[in-house]
Scaffold this motif. Structure first.
Motif, PDB file in Angstrom:
ATOM      1  N   SER A  96       0.823  -1.208   0.000  1.00  0.00           N
ATOM      2  CA  SER A  96       0.000   0.000   0.000  1.00  0.00           C
ATOM      3  C   SER A  96       0.856   1.256   0.000  1.00  0.00           C
ATOM      4  O   SER A  96       0.430   2.311  -0.449  1.00  0.00           O
ATOM      5  CB  SER A  96      -0.926   0.001   1.218  1.00  0.00           C
ATOM      6  N   ARG A  97       2.076   1.130   0.536  1.00  0.00           N
ATOM      7  CA  ARG A  97       2.978   2.282   0.566  1.00  0.00           C
ATOM      8  C   ARG A  97       4.381   1.820   0.220  1.00  0.00           C
ATOM      9  O   ARG A  97       4.833   0.778   0.708  1.00  0.00           O
ATOM     10  CB  ARG A  97       2.965   2.918   1.953  1.00  0.00           C
ATOM     11  N   ILE A  98       5.083   2.573  -0.635  1.00  0.00           N
ATOM     12  CA  ILE A  98       6.474   2.239  -0.958  1.00  0.00           C
ATOM     13  C   ILE A  98       7.318   3.512  -0.919  1.00  0.00           C
ATOM     14  O   ILE A  98       6.809   4.626  -1.057  1.00  0.00           O
ATOM     15  CB  ILE A  98       6.618   1.565  -2.347  1.00  0.00           C
ATOM     16  N   ILE A  99       8.619   3.316  -0.723  1.00  0.00           N
ATOM     17  CA  ILE A  99       9.589   4.408  -0.798  1.00  0.00           C
ATOM     18  C   ILE A  99      10.344   4.243  -2.105  1.00  0.00           C
ATOM     19  O   ILE A  99      10.921   3.180  -2.365  1.00  0.00           O
ATOM     20  CB  ILE A  99      10.562   4.389   0.394  1.00  0.00           C
ATOM     21  N   LEU A 100      10.320   5.274  -2.933  1.00  0.00           N
ATOM     22  CA  LEU A 100      10.909   5.171  -4.268  1.00  0.00           C
ATOM     23  C   LEU A 100      11.665   6.458  -4.586  1.00  0.00           C
ATOM     24  O   LEU A 100      11.166   7.566  -4.346  1.00  0.00           O
ATOM     25  CB  LEU A 100       9.800   4.950  -5.301  1.00  0.00           C
ATOM     26  N   SER A 101      12.884   6.328  -5.102  1.00  0.00           N
ATOM     27  CA  SER A 101      13.652   7.509  -5.510  1.00  0.00           C
ATOM     28  C   SER A 101      13.191   7.958  -6.890  1.00  0.00           C
ATOM     29  O   SER A 101      13.193   7.171  -7.850  1.00  0.00           O
ATOM     30  CB  SER A 101      15.154   7.197  -5.537  1.00  0.00           C
ATOM     31  N   LEU A 102      12.782   9.222  -7.001  1.00  0.00           N
ATOM     32  CA  LEU A 102      12.308   9.782  -8.272  1.00  0.00           C
ATOM     33  C   LEU A 102      13.168  10.977  -8.664  1.00  0.00           C
ATOM     34  O   LEU A 102      13.715  11.685  -7.808  1.00  0.00           O
ATOM     35  CB  LEU A 102      10.843  10.221  -8.140  1.00  0.00           C
ATOM     36  N   GLU A 103      13.262  11.218  -9.969  1.00  0.00           N
ATOM     37  CA  GLU A 103      14.021  12.357 -10.493  1.00  0.00           C
ATOM     38  C   GLU A 103      13.068  13.512 -10.760  1.00  0.00           C
ATOM     39  O   GLU A 103      12.149  13.398 -11.586  1.00  0.00           O
ATOM     40  CB  GLU A 103      14.757  11.955 -11.768  1.00  0.00           C
ATOM     41  N   LEU A 104      13.285  14.627 -10.059  1.00  0.00           N
ATOM     42  CA  LEU A 104      12.449  15.811 -10.216  1.00  0.00           C
ATOM     43  C   LEU A 104      13.197  16.877 -11.011  1.00  0.00           C
ATOM     44  O   LEU A 104      14.379  17.153 -10.748  1.00  0.00           O
ATOM     45  CB  LEU A 104      12.046  16.376  -8.847  1.00  0.00           C
ATOM     46  N   LYS A 105      12.501  17.484 -11.985  1.00  0.00           N
ATOM     47  CA  LYS A 105      13.084  18.547 -12.808  1.00  0.00           C
ATOM     48  C   LYS A 105      12.859  19.900 -12.119  1.00  0.00           C
ATOM     49  O   LYS A 105      11.719  20.265 -11.822  1.00  0.00           O
ATOM     50  CB  LYS A 105      12.439  18.547 -14.196  1.00  0.00           C
ATOM     51  N   PHE A 106      13.963  20.611 -11.851  1.00  0.00           N
ATOM     52  CA  PHE A 106      13.851  21.880 -11.146  1.00  0.00           C
ATOM     53  C   PHE A 106      15.025  22.791 -11.520  1.00  0.00           C
ATOM     54  O   PHE A 106      16.191  22.409 -11.361  1.00  0.00           O
ATOM     55  CB  PHE A 106      13.832  21.640  -9.630  1.00  0.00           C
ATOM     56  N   ASN A 107      14.700  23.994 -12.047  1.00  0.00           N
ATOM     57  CA  ASN A 107      15.724  24.980 -12.434  1.00  0.00           C
ATOM     58  C   ASN A 107      16.769  24.371 -13.372  1.00  0.00           C
ATOM     59  O   ASN A 107      17.986  24.513 -13.174  1.00  0.00           O
ATOM     60  CB  ASN A 107      16.418  25.574 -11.199  1.00  0.00           C
ATOM     61  N   ASP A 108      16.292  23.673 -14.363  1.00  0.00           N
ATOM     62  CA  ASP A 108      17.156  23.024 -15.366  1.00  0.00           C
ATOM     63  C   ASP A 108      18.082  21.979 -14.760  1.00  0.00           C
ATOM     64  O   ASP A 108      19.087  21.592 -15.379  1.00  0.00           O
ATOM     65  CB  ASP A 108      18.002  24.070 -16.119  1.00  0.00           C
ATOM     66  N   ASN A 109      17.776  21.549 -13.539  1.00  0.00           N
ATOM     67  CA  ASN A 109      18.557  20.492 -12.888  1.00  0.00           C
ATOM     68  C   ASN A 109      17.650  19.292 -12.611  1.00  0.00           C
ATOM     69  O   ASN A 109      16.421  19.416 -12.563  1.00  0.00           O
ATOM     70  CB  ASN A 109      19.169  20.990 -11.571  1.00  0.00           C
TER      71      ASN A 109
END
Length: 711
Positions: free
Chosen positions: A85-98
């Motif tokens: 029901s719940r997982i911890i997952l690393s995601l890539e977020l786009k922010f300020n061209d980074n």
């Protein structure tokens, strides 16, 4: 003594704490529609961090294409229930061209995919030693020493790894109040051996902690942030940053701490305890690190489970003989408590570490009770008011009824009561004496100030001591479970005994009914047969009770002391039976006689032979498929080698499906079986080409070859 919880606390216990549209400002919340991946909800602080509005826009503006594939796979797997029901997952977020790789908490609220991450993701530089963690995990897995030492070492590891100044383990006892069994402290006061009221962690919060097993409050002065786009409150049971209740915040302030982390210890669906960490400074621990610590705690939970049942097994071995002996005798005496020896009852005192035992059976208390009758009556009065509860365990009887307070010192303060039936006519009571003790508490509701429903817990968490009276030594978990085991066993035996009695009554009722039918048939058969014999011997018999005497007088007068000519007997018998059948059944039958010349029939056999003949013809008529004018009964009587052969045959078409010659219960055949047995003969039935019966008697002194009836 602790007073009842004020209304404010009671209201807190009834609050739906998992339903909200607020989160802590230390977290960021995004809610994505799983059908089109449009962002439907977003926390207000998102714009302040990312400087653009993503509400009602595509999630692709924030996540990379690879991440969208990850999220889509998670949604698909969730729909077929192959992920948690719940997982911890690393995601890539786009922010300020980074691109920022951020650990995120993913869960569902209805059809919305919820994603949370720390608002401090750009400045978080936490260092975690993976090798040290693996060493600690292996240590917990392989540890075989004292559970107390293991718990202390886990507390120390959590504090040293996360930087929290105090980490403790709070165990929730059977009455649900908390007891601190282990505590590692640096700069903060130790809470070791403190007791905490049940109200400190309300039941509905415990349910959330079972589902959401680790959580961090980085700072208690964190602001609440609204989730935009919500028309109603969301179910945030699995949220990492769900907002805190005002009473919880005040609780932490009175503890003198700034941040808090908790890790749940769950055993068989119950919150057994929590590891809690306190710090006087702000703590921003990455969610991935907290997840690893929870893995360590889960391994501890398994170890706790193993130790618990190892202890149960040891206890069962120690008391197995006494407990099983009681159960076996209870079954042997068919649940009659009055038949169980006193020493067997007293053995239960050793099993449960109690001082007295008494019982009530069939609305009567046992004789020679060790407790006052008035006390026993108080127990009965209480039990009569309790519905749908077969096991009652209390360590303070005065909490059940004020009437028990007078008995606390002189008789008992606690009890285990096992009801054996719903009407409380039978039950067993084990009693434990008062145990005066002093308990160290962390806080008292007596010190709370309440003004206009606003709580102010002034110094409520300073240590104080309470002398506990009118209470027995607390029941151990093993004693609770043993009581449940005994209750279930006794109820199972009662259920089986009830079914046994029910089947016995059914069998007896059937047997009585069969006997009544049989006696009825015997009575009618004897009546008809005496009528036949009356004709054969030309007797004027009106009084049936003197029939045998009248027949004997006739034979003595005729100088026939012991036998009658068989041919003469069967000819007259057949003539009379034909007449009776025609009169009663309106059928014509023919009887063919094959009687060997110069053979005789013993006088003491005449009545029984007539009854067999009579019953055979009745069976033939009853089981005929249709009335027939061609019904022929063949009778054969012969003697050979000191044996007499008597056979009866029916030539008509019978309904053989209704005839079960193998059945031991068949009234139609029971009388013939009985008569053959009385004549010490052997009978063999056959239903090929009509129904036939062949009987063999030993002629010598009218004794038989076998008394076994082969049917």
């Amino acid at each position: 003594m602790i007073k009842n919880q004020p209304t404010f606390f009671q209201n807190q216990n009834n609050t739906e704490i998992d339903l909200t549209n607020l989160i802590q400002s230390d977290g960021v919340f995004i809610g994505i529609n799983t059908d089109d991946f449009i962002v439907k909800y977003v926390s207000q602080n998102f714009f302040n961090i990312f400087n653009f509005d993503i509400l009602e826009k595509s999630a692709s503006l924030l996540f990379s294409q690879n991440n969208l594939i990850k999220l889509n796979n998670y949604v698909s797997n969730k729909r077929i229930k192959t992920v948690n029901s719940r997982i911890i997952l690393s995601l890539e977020l786009k922010f300020n061209d980074n691109i920022y790789k951020i650990p995120c908490n993913l869960f569902f609220s209805e059809n919305i995919l919820c994603i949370e991450f720390s608002s401090q993701f750009m400045i978080n530089t936490f260092i975690f030693d993976d090798l040290n963690f693996q060493d600690m995990l292996n240590y917990v897995k392989n540890y075989t020493g004292s559970l107390k030492e293991l718990t202390n070492n886990i507390c120390q590891y959590i504090s040293e790894t996360t930087g929290f100044e105090r980490t403790f383990y709070c165990d929730f006892l059977p009455d649900e109040h908390g007891f601190i069994r282990a505590c590692y402290s640096n700069k903060l006061e130790s809470l070791l051996n403190h007791h905490f009221p049940v109200s400190d962690i309300p039941m509905q919060l415990r349910e959330v902690l079972i589902k959401n097993r680790f959580r961090l409050i980085s700072r208690i002065d964190s602001k609440e942030v609204t989730i935009e786009g919500c028309s109603k409150e969301l179910d945030l049971s699995f949220s990492f940053y769900r907002n805190m209740s005002p009473i919880h915040l005040q609780y932490l302030k009175n503890l003198g701490v700034t941040s808090l982390a908790t890790y749940s210890v769950v055993l068989e669906g119950r919150l057994q305890g929590i590891f809690g960490s306190h710090s006087i400074t702000k703590k921003y621990i990455p969610i991935t690190i907290l997840e690893k610590i929870q893995i360590l705690v889960e391994e501890y939970s398994r170890k706790l489970f193993f130790c618990k049942y190892k202890k149960i097994k040891k206890n069962q071995i120690d008391f197995n003989n006494k407990l099983d002996n009681f159960i076996q005798i209870f079954e042997k005496v068919e649940c009659n408590l009055e038949k169980i020896p006193e020493n067997v009852f007293n053995a239960l005192n050793e099993v449960f570490n109690t001082h007295y035992i008494f019982y009530r059976y069939n609305n009567r208390f046992e004789k020679n009770m060790k407790v006052p009758l008035e006390f026993a009556d108080n127990i009965l009065e209480y039990v009569n008011n309790i519905q749908n509860k077969n096991l009652i365990i209390s360590d303070k009887l005065s909490n059940l009824s004020f009437k028990f307070e007078k008995w606390a010192k002189s008789v008992a303060s606690g009890m285990i009561l096992i009801k054996l039936n719903e009407d409380a006519s039978s039950f067993i009571v084990l009693l434990r004496k008062e145990y005066i003790q002093t308990i160290k508490w962390a806080g008292s509701l007596d010190n709370c100030d309440f003004d206009n429903n606003t709580v102010g817990l002034n110094n409520s968490f300073k240590t104080w001591y309470q002398e506990v009276l009118n209470k027995c030594k607390p029941w151990l978990t093993i004693e609770y479970e043993t009581a449940h085991y005994l209750k279930n066993k006794l109820h199972y035996i009662q259920s089986n005994n009830f079914l046994k009695l029910k089947n016995l009554n059914k069998s007896l009722s059937t047997q009585i009914f069969q006997n009544e039918l049989l006696f009825s048939k015997i009575h009618q058969g004897i009546k008809n047969t005496y009528s036949i014999l009356n004709t054969i011997f030309n007797l004027n018999i009106n009084n049936h009770s003197n029939n045998d005497e009248n027949i004997n007088k006739f034979l003595l007068h005729e100088n026939k002391l012991s036998s009658i000519d068989a041919k003469y007997y069967f000819e007259n018998l057949s003539e009379k039976i034909i007449s009776l059948v025609k009169e009663n059944f309106y059928e014509n039958i023919k009887i063919n006689l094959e009687i060997e010349k110069n053979t005789t029939l013993k006088i003491n056999q005449t009545l029984k032979i007539s009854l067999i003949f009579h019953e055979f013809i009745l069976i033939s008529i009853k089981y005929s498929k249709e009335s027939s004018v061609n019904k022929i009964i063949s009778v054969n009587w012969s003697e050979k080698s000191n044996q007499i052969y008597f056979s009866l045959n029916d030539n008509t078409n019978l309904d053989y499906e209704l005839i079960n010659l193998d059945s031991k219960i068949n009234v139609d055949f029971d009388l013939i079986r009985y008569l053959i047995n009385q004549l010490n003969g052997t009978g063999v039935w056959n239903k090929k080409n009509g129904l036939s019966l062949k009987i063999v008697f030993e002629d010598k002194k009218n004794k038989l070859i076998s008394n076994k009836l082969l049917i």
